[in-house]
Write an enzyme that holds these catalytic residues in place. Structure first.
Site, mmCIF file in Angstrom:
data_model
loop_
_atom_site.group_PDB
_atom_site.id
_atom_site.type_symbol
_atom_site.label_atom_id
_atom_site.label_comp_id
_atom_site.label_asym_id
_atom_site.label_seq_id
_atom_site.Cartn_x
_atom_site.Cartn_y
_atom_site.Cartn_z
ATOM 1 N N ASP A 161 0.838 -1.208 0.000
ATOM 2 C CA ASP A 161 0.000 0.000 0.000
ATOM 3 C C ASP A 161 0.873 1.258 0.000
ATOM 4 O O ASP A 161 2.110 1.197 0.051
ATOM 5 C CB ASP A 161 -0.945 -0.060 1.216
ATOM 6 C CG ASP A 161 -2.305 0.537 0.931
ATOM 7 O OD1 ASP A 161 -2.412 1.345 -0.007
ATOM 8 O OD2 ASP A 161 -3.254 0.213 1.667
ATOM 9 N N ASP A 214 -10.180 3.593 -3.719
ATOM 10 C CA ASP A 214 -10.785 2.373 -3.173
ATOM 11 C C ASP A 214 -12.218 2.171 -3.665
ATOM 12 O O ASP A 214 -13.004 3.115 -3.711
ATOM 13 C CB ASP A 214 -10.813 2.444 -1.645
ATOM 14 C CG ASP A 214 -9.445 2.191 -1.048
ATOM 15 O OD1 ASP A 214 -8.452 2.177 -1.803
ATOM 16 O OD2 ASP A 214 -9.365 2.020 0.187
HETATM 17 C C1 GLA Z 1 -5.972 1.420 1.281
HETATM 18 C C2 GLA Z 1 -6.115 0.412 0.148
HETATM 19 C C3 GLA Z 1 -7.260 -0.520 0.455
HETATM 20 C C4 GLA Z 1 -7.020 -1.228 1.769
HETATM 21 C C5 GLA Z 1 -6.802 -0.213 2.869
HETATM 22 C C6 GLA Z 1 -6.346 -0.857 4.147
HETATM 23 O O1 GLA Z 1 -7.060 2.280 1.364
HETATM 24 O O2 GLA Z 1 -6.299 1.067 -1.056
HETATM 25 O O3 GLA Z 1 -7.419 -1.462 -0.585
HETATM 26 O O4 GLA Z 1 -5.905 -2.055 1.648
HETATM 27 O O5 GLA Z 1 -5.812 0.743 2.507
HETATM 28 O O6 GLA Z 1 -6.116 0.086 5.163
#
Ligand code: GLA
Length: 508
Positions: A161, A214
Site C-alpha cells: 500500500d 478504493d
Molecule cells: C488502502 C487500500 C485498500 C485497503 C486499505 C487498508 O485504502 O487502497 O485497498 O488495503 O488501505 O487500510
C-alpha cells in the site's frame, strides 16, 4: 437467424488437427492469468483474526471457490501488531493471531490455497496511520528484512500500500525496493502495487497495480477517493494496453455479495472484471453467501473469460444510448472467438440491436452466440443480434465464426500414438498432416472450420492397403452420422497411396 441458403463450399478436411501447447517463455512466470482469490478488506476491514481466516480458508474449499480458481487467500491491513519484535521484525498481532503467521500460512497451504499478505511502502500502513501514531508497520527502509520475513512465512502474494510515505521518499523507488527485495528472497511472490493510480514504471515493478482509489459497495459515486463499480469501469478502461500475462491493471477487489448493490450490478462487476482481465479477488463473507451470490462468483464460463490465456484486456468499442459494447479477443492470434459484453448503464431495461460488424466480423458471415449468464447457445446470427439488457446489468456472450466440432467417432489422445500400431500422424509430400493406420475401434477427432452456409462438398484424401473396401464414418458429437466415405481398395495400393474422394454433407 440461421442462413439456410444452400451454398457449396469446397474445403479441405484436415485429418489430424492437433494443437501443441505453447510454452510461455517471456517475463515473470507469476500470474500469467489474472490472480483469483479472496481478500479480507472489503468485508472485515481491520477486524480480522485467526479463527475467522481459517474458516474462510475452509469455506474457499467447501464452496468450490478454490476449485473454480480462487486460490489466493489474502490478508489485508491490520494483521500485524503495531510494534515490531525485539529484532525489528514484523509480527502478527498476538491477540488476534496468537499462532502467528507461519502457522496460518501452513494452514492455508494445507487447504491447497496460496497465502497473501499486506504491507506498506511508508512508515505505517493505512489503518495504523489512523489508529496508532507509534506504529512502525510500514516497510520503508526495512524492505529486505520484511521481504525475508514474508518469505519465511510462506507468503505467495504481497499487496503493498501507499500510506504514510517517509518524508522526501520517492514512490517509484520505494516500490522498486520492495520488488527487488521480494525477488532476492528466491521465493515466487506476486507483487501487487496499491498506489491508487497508474504510473508508467509500474508494469516493470509489479505483477498488478491498482488503477483507482478504493472501491465502495456502490454502483455510482461522485468523484473522490472512494469509487463505485461503474466509475471504476470507466477509469480502468483507458489503461487496457498495459495488461498482458504477468502484468495486470487492478481496478480493486470485488464487492459482490456485500449488500450495497443489486445482484444485476454485482453481475456487472463480475462480467466487466472478467472482460477487463482484472484480478478476481472476492471480498464478501464466503462462509455465509446466498446461492445467488455463489452463482455469480462461481460462473465458470465467465471465469474462463477472465482467465483466457491471451491475457488481453477487453475494450469498450461503442456506446449507444447508454448501452456499451465491449470486446475481449480470446485465444491465440488465429482464434475468432471473442467475449462480448453489453453493459446497460440506464435506469431501465434496454432493448438493443448489436451491429455484428462492430465486434469485428463481416456482415454476411454466420456468427454463433453463447450467453454466459443464461448458459445457452443462442444459434447463429448474421448482420445483427438483438437482445434486452436489464438496468445496470451486463449480458456476456462468446461469439465465434461458424465452427463445428464433430467426431469420427470420438477423440484419441495424442499420447496414444505409436509408430506401428493405432492411429498415427503422417506427412505427405505437400507437408499436409494426415492420420493413418485407422482400424476398427480406433477413433480420432476432427474439426472443420466454416465461415458461411451449411451445405458442403467434403473432400478427403483416402488410402488403404486392404484387399477389400472399407468405410470411414463421419459422426457428429451427438452420435448422428454426417456421412461416410467408402474407401475403394482398387484406387489405393497402400497406406501412402492417396486418392481424393468427395461426399455431400449438410451440417445442422
Ligand atoms: C488502502 C487500500 C485498500 C485497503 C486499505 C487498508 O485504502 O487502497 O485497498 O488495503 O488501505 O487500510
Amino acid at each position: 437467424m440461421k442462413n439456410k441458403t444452400p451454398f457449396s463450399l469446397i474445403f479441405y478436411l484436415w485429418l489430424g488437427l492437433f494443437t501443441c501447447s505453447q510454452i510461455f517463455a517471456q517475463g515473470n512466470p507469476i500470474l500469467l492469468t489474472p490472480p483469483m482469490g479472496w481478500n479480507s478488506w472489503n468485508i472485515f476491514k481491520e477486524n480480522i483474526n485467526e479463527n475467522q481466516i481459517k474458516e474462510i480458508a475452509d469455506a474457499m474449499v467447501s464452496t468450490g471457490m478454490r476449485d473454480a480458481g480462487y486460490i489466493y487467500l489474502n490478508l489485508d491491513d491490520n494483521w500485524m501488531a503495531s510494534s515490531r519484535d525485539e529484532n525489528g521484525k514484523l509480527r502478527a498481532d498476538p491477540q488476534r493471531f496468537p499462532s502467528g503467521m507461519k502457522a496460518l500460512g501452513d494452514y492455508i497451504h494445507g487447504k491447497g490455497l496460496k497465502f497473501g499478505i499486506y504491507g506498506d511502502r511508508g512508515i505505517r500502513t493505512c489503518h495504523h496511520y489512523h489508529a496508532n501514531m507509534n506504529s512502525r508497520s510500514g516497510s520503508y527502509g526495512l524492505e529486505t528484512q520484511d521481504a525475508e520475513t514474508f518469505a519465511s512465512w510462506g507468503v505467495d502474494y504481497l499487496k503493498y500500500d501507499n500510506c504514510d510515505p517517509s518524508p522526501g521518499s520517492n514512490m517509484q523507488e520505494d516500490y522498486a525496493n520492495m520488488s527487488n527485495a521480494l525477488k532476492n528472497t528466491g521465493r515466487d511472490i506476486a507483487f501487487s502495487i496499491c498506489a491508487w493510480g497508474f504510473h508508467n514504471w509500474m508494469p516493470n515493478t509489479g505483477n498488478l497495480w491498482r488503477t483507482t482509489g478504493d472501491i465502495s459497495d456502490k454502483w455510482d459515486l461522485e468523484p473522490g477517493f472512494f469509487r463505485g463499480i461503474i466509475n471504476i469501469i470507466d477509469e480502468n478502461e483507458g489503461l487496457a494496453s498495459h495488461a498482458k500475462p504477468g502484468k495486470w491493471n487492478d481496478p480493486d477487489m470485488l464487492q459482490i455479495g456485500n449488500g450495497g448493490c443489486t445482484n444485476e450490478e454485482y453481475k456487472t462487476q463480475m462480467s466487466m472484471w472478467s472482460i477487463m482481465a482484472a484480478p478476481l479477488l472476492a471480498g464478501n463473507d464466503i462462509r455465509k453467501m446466498s446461492s445467488a451470490i455463489k452463482d455469480i462468483l462461481l460462473n465458470k464460463e465467465i471465469i474462463a473469460v477472465n482467465q483466457d490465456s491471451a491475457g488481453i484486456q477487453g475494450r469498450r468499442i461503442k456506446s449507444i444510448n447508454g448501452v456499451e459494447v465491449w470486446v475481449k479477443p480470446l485465444g491465440d492470434a488465429n482464434s475468432n472467438r471473442k467475449a462480448i459484453a453489453l453493459l446497460n448503464r440506464n435506469g431501465n431495461t434496454a432493448n438493443f440491436t448489436l451491429d455484428i460488424t462492430d465486434i469485428g466480423y463481416s456482415a454476411t458471415e454466420q456468427i454463433s452466440f453463447r450467453d454466459l449468464w443464461d448458459k445457452k447457445d443462442l444459434g447463429y446470427f448474421s448482420g445483427e443480434f438483438s437482445t434486452s439488457i436489464p438496468s445496470h446489468g451486463t449480458n456476456v456472450y462468446i461469439t465465434d465464426r461458424e465452427v463445428f466440432i464433430h467426431k469420427v467417432p470420438g477423440l484419441i489422445p495424442a499420447t496414444q500414438f505409436s509408430v506401428m500400431s493405432g492411429i498415427q500422424i503422417e506427412s505427405d509430400s505437400l507437408e499436409n498432416s494426415n492420420i493413418g493406420y485407422i482400424n476398427d475401434g480406433d477413433w480420432a477427432a476432427y474439426q472443420i472450420s466454416i465461415t458461411t452456409a451449411n451445405s458442403y462438398i467434403l473432400i478427403a484424401k483416402l488410402a488403404t492397403n486392404s484387399s477389400q473396401n472399407s468405410f470411414m464414418d463421419l459422426t457428429l458429437s451427438d452420435g448422428s452420422q454426417l456421412g461416410s466415405f467408402e474407401i475403394d481398395h482398387n484406387k489405393s495400393q497402400g497406406w501412402r497411396d492417396w486418392y481424393l474422394d468427395t461426399i455431400d454433407i449438410s451440417l445442422p
